[in-house]
Design a protein around this motif. Structure first.
Motif, short mmCIF file in Angstrom:
data_model
loop_
_atom_site.label_atom_id
_atom_site.label_comp_id
_atom_site.label_asym_id
_atom_site.label_seq_id
_atom_site.Cartn_x
_atom_site.Cartn_y
_atom_site.Cartn_z
N ASP A 115 0.86 -1.18 0.00
CA ASP A 115 0.00 0.00 0.00
C ASP A 115 0.90 1.24 0.00
O ASP A 115 2.10 1.13 0.23
N ALA A 143 -0.29 -0.77 -8.51
CA ALA A 143 -1.68 -1.26 -8.51
C ALA A 143 -1.75 -2.71 -8.96
O ALA A 143 -2.75 -3.12 -9.56
N ALA A 146 -2.37 -5.32 -7.42
CA ALA A 146 -3.44 -6.10 -6.80
C ALA A 146 -4.81 -5.84 -7.41
O ALA A 146 -5.72 -6.67 -7.28
N THR A 147 -4.98 -4.72 -8.09
CA THR A 147 -6.29 -4.34 -8.61
C THR A 147 -6.29 -4.03 -10.10
O THR A 147 -7.33 -4.10 -10.76
N PRO A 207 -5.05 -8.50 -11.97
CA PRO A 207 -6.44 -8.74 -12.36
C PRO A 207 -6.84 -7.90 -13.57
O PRO A 207 -6.38 -6.77 -13.74
N TRP A 208 -7.70 -8.46 -14.41
CA TRP A 208 -8.18 -7.72 -15.58
C TRP A 208 -9.57 -8.22 -15.93
O TRP A 208 -10.04 -9.23 -15.41
N PRO A 251 -14.92 -6.72 -12.10
CA PRO A 251 -15.06 -5.77 -10.99
C PRO A 251 -16.04 -4.64 -11.26
O PRO A 251 -16.41 -3.91 -10.34
N HIS A 252 -16.44 -4.47 -12.51
CA HIS A 252 -17.24 -3.30 -12.89
C HIS A 252 -18.68 -3.65 -13.25
O HIS A 252 -19.45 -2.77 -13.60
N HIS A 302 -7.40 -1.60 -15.00
CA HIS A 302 -8.66 -1.39 -14.29
C HIS A 302 -9.48 -0.29 -14.98
O HIS A 302 -10.70 -0.41 -15.14
#
Length: 493
Positions: free
Chosen positions: A57, A90, A92-93, A392-393, A397-398, A479
């Protein structure tokens, strides 16, 4: 070569060891720098590269860079933060910024500068001093497995303009840019992490196609340029460009006019290590060829750094390396560190809203989307490159109240997917579908008997499937790209 006690290799001349360490960019495991990583910085190690395993972080990254500065205030702290598909902050996301392919597709160089200024602002605030970006390769091979969406495009003029803007934006924050991968990795169809790719073209083609972006970033003041572990027979014979004086001195310095620091791509990569017979010998060959700062790689410990330093000292003793050359290299590495500490450049704030807005501008729709309602979203598994890592891709998530399944294209049964979809249309999401095993066949089989929309989140090749309702291109899988695609489809939550 001596034996090691603590962080000091016994039997090495301390002055020569410090000189050798001054050309090396190390790494370490975990989120907290171990004592040896800081001690080596105090002993003269040029710096460390941060990878995803070092990042948890923002507060932790800031503490990490502060800890490394306890070893020496002018330590080089580098990272691969390209935006788009290659992100460490980023990992992780997924990145909140679109990558180069999306920015190139938009065609707004002022936007490219602002995106890189935002990325640089985040890095500067965390204490990172060198960004191993931008990628300025001209991606002329649709089958390129390692560059692709990391490139601004296939047109040298467009890539040159955006590359210069990226460097200007990044360096306006006080973070040094490192343009990569010289003399151009965009025409390869192999990944230098795993083998030594070959670009067998005449020099005049290399000059017209691959070199303009490097000339542009040099003119823009790029502080560093990264070498490519690629073979260019017209220049490098059987070895990689990283080991070639014809590439690093004659071409980059004399012809292109670069005076900053030459940083190698990771020497642990097979394109370099195998060609030299190990990381230590690779370091010696890179220094002899004209490289200044040697990136060892990600899988690094104190013993490996000491072994590489000892190999450099041995090469100084046996004549493989000239001391003046190593002093020049260490001097350029130190000058790079000094530039990042220069006065007059204040960190700026990142702007993730800018990234999402830019990703929306990059989306292209061919065909008619129509009203999708609540479709079945089918995401096809795609392996990541070592440069990208497992980030992740996709649309998942959206999505708002939309069913999603993930399948391997070559193993998927079209009839089963059609039954699962029922009356619902199918949105099929993939990366580099044109070269994904079983991908084109699955799309064709589904589209022949079902309403299918395809979302391509990889490099936009010339391939287009027949029979689909629409073909949506995002020019990347960050993301931000995923959210932009979900919004364009009317599926975002």
């Amino acid at each position: 070569m001596g034996t090691r006690e603590g962080t000091i290799t016994v039997g090495l001349d301390p002055g020569l060891r410090r000189l050798a360490l001054g050309t090396l960019l190390g790494a370490y495991p975990g989120p907290v720098p171990p004592d040896w990583a800081v001690d080596l910085v105090a002993d003269g190690l040029a710096g460390h590269t941060l990878f995803g395993t070092n990042v948890h972080d923002p507060a932790q990254v800031a503490a990490t860079t502060a800890a490394l500065r306890q070893g020496r205030p002018d330590v080089v702290i580098a990272i691969d933060e390209e935006g788009g598909d290659v992100t460490r902050l980023a990992h992780a996301t997924g990145s909140p910024y679109p990558g180069n392919a999306a920015l190139g597709a938009i065609g707004d160089v002022a936007l490219t500068r602002r995106v890189y200024e935002a990325i640089g602002g985040e890095l500067a605030a965390l204490g990172v001093t060198v960004n191993l970006a931008p990628t300025v390769d001209v991606n002329t091979a649709d089958e390129n497995p390692v560059i692709g969406t990391r490139s601004f495009g296939a047109d040298p003029v467009r890539v040159a303009a955006h590359s210069a803007a990226a460097v200007a934006g990044l360096q306006s924050t006080g973070v040094a840019a490192c343009a990569k991968h010289f003399p151009g990795h965009g025409a390869t169809v192999a990944d230098s992490h795993h083998e030594l790719p070959t670009v067998d073209v005449p020099l005049d083609l290399l000059r017209r196609r691959d070199l303009p972006p490097f000339a542009a970033v040099v003119a823009a003041g790029a502080q560093a340029v990264m070498t490519a572990h690629i073979r260019v027979p017209a220049l490098t014979a059987d070895g990689p460009a990283t080991f070639s004086r014809a590439v690093l001195v004659d071409l980059l310095r004399t012809e292109v006019g670069f005076t900053g620091a030459v940083i190698t791509d990771a020497l642990e990569m097979k394109g370099a290590a195998v060609a030299a017979g190990g990381i230590g010998p690779a370091a010696v060959r890179a220094l002899a060829a004209g490289a200044d700062l040697l990136c060892i790689g990600a899988k690094v410990d104190a013993d490996l750094i000491e072994q590489v330093a000892a190999e450099i000292v041995a090469a100084l003793d046996d004549g493989r390396l000239d001391r003046a050359r190593v002093e020049e290299a260490a001097g350029r590495a130190a000058a790079l560190a000094a530039w990042t500490r220069g006065a007059g450049r204040a960190p700026t704030e990142g702007d993730t809203d800018l990234g999402y807005a830019a990703a929306r501008r990059a989306v292209r729709v061919e065909g008619v989307l129509g009203e999708l309602g609540r479709p079945l979203v089918v995401q096809l598994y795609a392996a990541s490159t070592m440069a990208e890592g497992r980030v992740p891709w996709g649309l998942g998530p959206h999505l708002a109240d939309v069913e999603e399944v993930r399948v391997v294209a070559a193993e998927a049964d079209p009839e089963s997917l059609r039954r699962l979809a029922g009356e619902r249309p199918i949105v099929l999401v993939g990366r580099h579908l044109h070269r994904l095993s079983g991908g084109p066949e699955l799309v064709g089989a589904l589209a022949a008997r079902h309403a299918v929309t395809v979302v391509e989140m990889g490099w936009p090749a010339q391939w287009r499937p027949t029979g689909v309702r629409a073909f949506v291109t995002t020019y990347g899988a960050s993301h931000a790209n995923g959210r932009a695609a979900a919004e364009a489809l009317g599926l975002a939550g």
